[in-house]
Design an enzyme around this catalytic site. Structure first.
Site: not given
Length: 387
Positions: A178, A262, A315, A318, A334, A337, A344
């Site tokens: 990323d 990406e 997330c 989850c 989150c 969870c 990052d």
């Protein structure tokens, strides 16, 4: 695969004059045909056609006798460059073709009748061969050569070859990357690569030289000297950036059998005036290009995840989507969870999951020989890891 070797040329004084003339002839043909094509479209609505405008070369040679000094195949290649520029424009990949400037990087392409012997290259219409620094052996069948002149006055020999793929020993690791602005990139194993900031570090010196240049008389000796110093500084920044990108991309491709990235819309992102300079300095597009060709050359796999995949907002534990996440939020928790995420690292983990899913879909098997790097799938429950 097609591969380009780049070597520094060291022409003598007479050879420099010859190369400058040859490059000038190709630039003249390119600009002249672009001028004619623009007029034809404005007056008659006639669109660009490569074969029709290529037929104008003999007429241009009759009208401008100095073009007879040029290698005819190099002039034909100049028309081909213009054709490529128009095709990219029609496809929406580039803006309308611009006239070539003598002040910028210029090239001459030689598709045939050249000869490379040791560390010297013999080109048409030049009696003595030109010496170049052959810092590595040329592998593959040579297709053509291009000689490039930079704004600093340096000449480079680019040799296009058809080279065999050289697979590296197989690895069983797979990682996702990323890219970002706080760090150059974050790898799904938790490693963060610091951003080198080549342009930012040289910006103060660059601005000082440009201020001095603005006070000089245009065309004077001092003006030209300062202009060359600025060009050298830009060239140094570019070389530093390329060196960093080559070394990093080679290490990542060498250590992993598959890499997930990406597919970013850099063109759209760079429109943000606050971030444009930092994005341009990072050179994400070039980094991905280096990963792509190195993966092909060394028998690795590069998987591109769609631009619109919300890697930062999901997330990684989850699957909850945080639609309210802002660019300034570097960490978030989150609500489902209760996992605390480093933005990052979380994005890299989500890219890894999505890339593995796509890899399974394409191949049709679970690919047991490819495994995420050890510890990569662990959530960042304690916040950012100590790196």
């Amino acid at each position: 695969m097609l591969y380009v070797y780049r070597f520094r040329l060291y022409p003598k004084e007479g050879q420099i004059e010859f190369l400058n003339r040859q490059i000038g002839h190709c630039r003249f043909v390119y600009n002249k045909l672009l001028e004619i094509a623009k007029k034809d479209y404005e007056v008659e609505g006639k669109k660009w056609n490569y074969y029709e405008y290529k037929k104008l070369l003999p007429k241009l040679k009759e009208e401008f006798s100095f073009l007879k000094e040029a290698n005819s195949q190099s002039l034909q290649e100049a028309v081909r460059w213009l054709d490529r520029a128009f095709k990219n424009f029609f496809k929406g990949l580039a803006k309308f073709p611009k006239f070539k400037s003598k002040k910028r990087t210029n090239s001459i392409s030689i598709p045939q009748h050249f000869r490379i012997e040791g560390n010297k290259v013999k080109i048409p219409k030049l009696k003595k061969p030109i010496r170049f620094i052959k810092h590595r052996e040329i592998k593959g069948k040579i297709k053509s050569i291009t000689i490039t002149k930079t704004p600093t006055g340096k000449f480079y020999l680019n040799i296009l070859v058809d080279r065999e793929i050289e697979p590296l020993p197989k690895e069983n690791k797979i990682v996702a990357i990323d890219v970002g602005l706080t760090h150059f990139c974050t790898i799904s194993n938790g490693e963060k690569i610091e951003k080198p900031k080549h342009l930012i570090e040289s910006e103060k010196r660059l601005k000082k030289l440009q201020r001095h240049l603005s006070r000089k008389e245009v065309g004077s000796k001092r003006f030209l000297r300062l202009k060359k110093r600025i060009a050298k500084l830009h060239e140094k920044i570019k070389n530093q950036r390329d060196d960093f990108l080559h070394k990093l991309s080679r290490k990542i491709i060498g250590d992993n059998q598959a890499v997930i990235v990406e597919d970013l819309n850099i063109k759209g992102m760079i429109k943000n005036s606050r971030l444009a300079k930092h994005i341009a300095d990072a050179s994400w597009r070039r980094f991905i290009q280096y990963l792509e060709y190195k993966a092909k050359l060394y028998g690795r796999e590069l998987i591109k995840v769609d631009t619109f995949f919300p890697s930062s907002k999901l997330c990684s534990k989850c699957g909850y989507k945080n639609d309210g996440l802002k660019l300034s939020d570097r960490e978030w928790t989150c609500p489902l969870c209760k996992t605390k995420h480093d933005r990052d690292i979380n994005a890299a983990l989500n890219l890894l999951k999505e890339g593995l899913t796509r890899l399974k879909r394409v191949v049709g098997v679970d690919r047991p020989e490819l495994m995420p790097v050890e510890g990569a799938m662990a959530p960042c429950e304690a916040g950012s890891p100590s790196l």
